[in-house]
Design an enzyme around this catalytic site. Structure first.
Site, PDB file in Angstrom:
ATOM      1  N   GLY A  26      34.116  32.325  47.216  1.00  0.00           N
ATOM      2  CA  GLY A  26      35.163  31.478  47.100  1.00  0.00           C
ATOM      3  C   GLY A  26      35.195  30.148  46.370  1.00  0.00           C
ATOM      4  O   GLY A  26      35.985  29.286  46.380  1.00  0.00           O
ATOM      5  N   ILE A 106      40.319  47.469  44.655  1.00  0.00           N
ATOM      6  CA  ILE A 106      41.483  48.100  43.825  1.00  0.00           C
ATOM      7  C   ILE A 106      42.885  47.869  44.552  1.00  0.00           C
ATOM      8  O   ILE A 106      42.778  48.438  45.775  1.00  0.00           O
ATOM      9  CB  ILE A 106      41.041  49.391  43.304  1.00  0.00           C
ATOM     10  CG1 ILE A 106      39.693  49.426  42.742  1.00  0.00           C
ATOM     11  CG2 ILE A 106      41.968  50.131  42.755  1.00  0.00           C
ATOM     12  CD1 ILE A 106      39.132  50.412  42.339  1.00  0.00           C
ATOM     13  N   LEU A 107      43.666  47.561  43.876  1.00  0.00           N
ATOM     14  CA  LEU A 107      45.045  47.549  44.512  1.00  0.00           C
ATOM     15  C   LEU A 107      45.957  48.477  44.190  1.00  0.00           C
ATOM     16  O   LEU A 107      45.815  49.145  43.024  1.00  0.00           O
ATOM     17  CB  LEU A 107      45.716  46.049  44.247  1.00  0.00           C
ATOM     18  CG  LEU A 107      44.892  44.643  44.809  1.00  0.00           C
ATOM     19  CD1 LEU A 107      45.421  43.448  44.063  1.00  0.00           C
ATOM     20  CD2 LEU A 107      45.278  44.560  46.372  1.00  0.00           C
ATOM     21  N   ASN A 121      44.856  37.284  38.288  1.00  0.00           N
ATOM     22  CA  ASN A 121      43.218  37.657  38.892  1.00  0.00           C
ATOM     23  C   ASN A 121      42.494  37.115  37.950  1.00  0.00           C
ATOM     24  O   ASN A 121      42.756  36.828  36.717  1.00  0.00           O
ATOM     25  CB  ASN A 121      43.042  39.158  38.583  1.00  0.00           C
ATOM     26  CG  ASN A 121      41.572  39.513  38.797  1.00  0.00           C
ATOM     27  OD1 ASN A 121      40.985  39.094  39.878  1.00  0.00           O
ATOM     28  ND2 ASN A 121      41.141  40.430  38.261  1.00  0.00           N
ATOM     29  N   HIS A 123      38.563  37.594  35.987  1.00  0.00           N
ATOM     30  CA  HIS A 123      37.838  38.614  35.664  1.00  0.00           C
ATOM     31  C   HIS A 123      36.517  38.196  34.949  1.00  0.00           C
ATOM     32  O   HIS A 123      36.877  37.462  33.793  1.00  0.00           O
ATOM     33  CB  HIS A 123      38.433  40.080  34.972  1.00  0.00           C
ATOM     34  CG  HIS A 123      37.448  41.063  34.798  1.00  0.00           C
ATOM     35  ND1 HIS A 123      36.994  41.721  35.944  1.00  0.00           N
ATOM     36  CD2 HIS A 123      36.713  41.368  33.817  1.00  0.00           C
ATOM     37  CE1 HIS A 123      36.254  42.705  35.469  1.00  0.00           C
ATOM     38  NE2 HIS A 123      35.982  42.640  34.174  1.00  0.00           N
ATOM     39  N   SER A 150      38.307  35.869  32.007  1.00  0.00           N
ATOM     40  CA  SER A 150      39.536  35.966  31.740  1.00  0.00           C
ATOM     41  C   SER A 150      40.456  35.787  32.855  1.00  0.00           C
ATOM     42  O   SER A 150      40.037  36.295  33.832  1.00  0.00           O
ATOM     43  CB  SER A 150      39.935  37.498  30.943  1.00  0.00           C
ATOM     44  OG  SER A 150      38.906  37.715  30.011  1.00  0.00           O
ATOM     45  N   ASP A 159      42.298  45.860  35.835  1.00  0.00           N
ATOM     46  CA  ASP A 159      41.618  44.764  34.744  1.00  0.00           C
ATOM     47  C   ASP A 159      42.278  44.923  33.363  1.00  0.00           C
ATOM     48  O   ASP A 159      41.766  44.581  32.427  1.00  0.00           O
ATOM     49  CB  ASP A 159      40.241  45.058  34.636  1.00  0.00           C
ATOM     50  CG  ASP A 159      39.420  44.548  35.923  1.00  0.00           C
ATOM     51  OD1 ASP A 159      39.933  43.928  36.627  1.00  0.00           O
ATOM     52  OD2 ASP A 159      38.454  45.257  35.997  1.00  0.00           O
ATOM     53  N   GLN A 185      30.996  31.197  35.593  1.00  0.00           N
ATOM     54  CA  GLN A 185      31.442  30.434  36.657  1.00  0.00           C
ATOM     55  C   GLN A 185      31.830  29.138  36.396  1.00  0.00           C
ATOM     56  O   GLN A 185      33.009  28.726  36.761  1.00  0.00           O
ATOM     57  CB  GLN A 185      30.779  30.674  37.868  1.00  0.00           C
ATOM     58  CG  GLN A 185      30.764  32.059  38.457  1.00  0.00           C
ATOM     59  CD  GLN A 185      31.133  32.011  40.059  1.00  0.00           C
ATOM     60  OE1 GLN A 185      30.455  31.442  40.566  1.00  0.00           O
ATOM     61  NE2 GLN A 185      31.807  32.952  40.377  1.00  0.00           N
ATOM     62  N   GLU A 188      35.056  29.377  34.663  1.00  0.00           N
ATOM     63  CA  GLU A 188      36.189  29.796  35.410  1.00  0.00           C
ATOM     64  C   GLU A 188      36.680  28.855  36.314  1.00  0.00           C
ATOM     65  O   GLU A 188      37.834  28.581  36.560  1.00  0.00           O
ATOM     66  CB  GLU A 188      35.587  31.004  36.297  1.00  0.00           C
ATOM     67  CG  GLU A 188      35.250  32.277  35.710  1.00  0.00           C
ATOM     68  CD  GLU A 188      34.764  33.240  36.705  1.00  0.00           C
ATOM     69  OE1 GLU A 188      34.843  34.370  36.518  1.00  0.00           O
ATOM     70  OE2 GLU A 188      34.236  33.056  38.056  1.00  0.00           O
TER      71      GLU A 188
HETATM   72  C1  GAR Z   1      34.260  35.457  40.075  1.00  0.00           C
HETATM   73  O1  GAR Z   1      32.992  35.086  39.061  1.00  0.00           O
HETATM   74  C2  GAR Z   1      35.181  36.238  39.510  1.00  0.00           C
HETATM   75  O2  GAR Z   1      35.377  36.304  38.217  1.00  0.00           O
HETATM   76  C3  GAR Z   1      34.635  37.786  40.109  1.00  0.00           C
HETATM   77  O3  GAR Z   1      34.143  37.758  41.434  1.00  0.00           O
HETATM   78  C4  GAR Z   1      33.582  36.079  41.133  1.00  0.00           C
HETATM   79  C5  GAR Z   1      34.152  35.680  42.655  1.00  0.00           C
HETATM   80  O4  GAR Z   1      33.277  34.254  42.764  1.00  0.00           O
HETATM   81  N1  GAR Z   1      35.799  38.688  40.127  1.00  0.00           N
HETATM   82  C6  GAR Z   1      35.491  40.084  39.852  1.00  0.00           C
HETATM   83  O5  GAR Z   1      34.510  40.520  39.536  1.00  0.00           O
HETATM   84  C7  GAR Z   1      37.050  40.710  39.905  1.00  0.00           C
HETATM   85  N2  GAR Z   1      36.747  41.872  39.366  1.00  0.00           N
HETATM   86  P1  GAR Z   1      33.702  33.226  43.879  1.00  0.00           P
HETATM   87  O6  GAR Z   1      33.882  34.173  45.032  1.00  0.00           O
HETATM   88  O7  GAR Z   1      32.754  32.335  43.780  1.00  0.00           O
HETATM   89  O8  GAR Z   1      35.103  32.685  43.088  1.00  0.00           O
END
Ligand code: GAR
Length: 227
Positions: A26, A106-107, A121, A123, A150, A159, A185, A188
């Protein structure tokens, strides 16, 4: 005669309502929680829902005073039933935006269509490159020189929905899957709050599978913030 203020768009004072879905740490959820608090984003996270009971993101939610909900996907015999349970948990909050923040399920198409245009989302790759899992390792194996994250609208194509924004990093010779994960991250945590802010300000829109920012269509790779 019209005054200057008449010409300004009406700003809806009520915050946009967000429901976040997570499965793990999270950290992206935390970045959004922090941005709402620190940058005064006009948004309220109404609930955080996880399919994993131990997901640390549920604790982050509780600490921030946000209802934290666990829905065990193993209790449902198929994806459709789990997704229906998710809808029943989400809809009472009447969310304007559903944020998938590391939600590793997967939704189904009915779920995705139910929230069309308000389901996003994040990714960890420069889509359409590296859909699916283990993106950082696959980047190393393929010898790519750039990588990133992304944020996209979710469509039934896994995706594959239209991209809103991408953040890029360069891949160095000594990078590993772990160092790439860290670098991605960091990016992100900048772009997800930014996209939420665009929603708060009513700047982003999905129309006929195309993304518009301030009324201008974003093409293939979405908006690219300056590095
Ligand atoms: C993130 O890096 C996100 O991009 C990835 O999961 C991680 C969650 O990190 N998402 C996917 O792979 C979706 N296909 P977080 O729980 O620390 O936010």
């Amino acid at each position: 005669m019209a005054s200057f203020s008449d010409a300004l768009p009406m700003k809806d004072a009520s915050p946009i309502k967000i429901v976040a879905l997570i499965s793990g740490n999270g950290s992206n959820l935390q970045a959004i929680i922090d941005a709402i608090a620190e940058r005064g984003l006009n948004a309220k996270i109404c609930a955080v829902i996880s399919n994993i009971e131990q997901a640390y993101g549920l604790q982050r939610a509780s600490k921030a005073g946000i209802p934290a909900v666990w829905i065990d996907h193993k209790k449902y015999s198929n994806r459709e039933q789990f997704d229906q349970a998710l809808i029943e948990a989400i809809d009472p909050y009447q969310p304007d935006l559903i944020v998938l923040a590391g939600f590793m399920r997967i939704l189904t198409e009915p779920f995705v269509c139910h929230y069309q245009g308000r389901l996003i989302n994040i990714h960890p790759s420069l889509l359409p490159r590296f859909r699916g899992l283990n993106t950082h390792q696959r980047v190393i194996e393929e010898g790519d020189s750039e990588h990133g994250a992304s944020i996209h609208f979710v469509t039934p194509d896994l995706d594959g929905g239209p991209v809103i924004v991408q953040a890029r990093i360069s891949v160095e010779a000594n990078d590993s899957a772990e160092t790439l994960a860290q670098k991605v991250q960091q990016q992100e945590h900048k772009i997800y709050p930014q996209v939420v802010e665009w929603f708060c300000d009513n700047r982003i829109r999905l129309n006929q599978n195309k993304v518009y920012l301030d009324g201008n269509e974003l093409h293939d790779r979405g908006y690219s913030p300056p590095i």
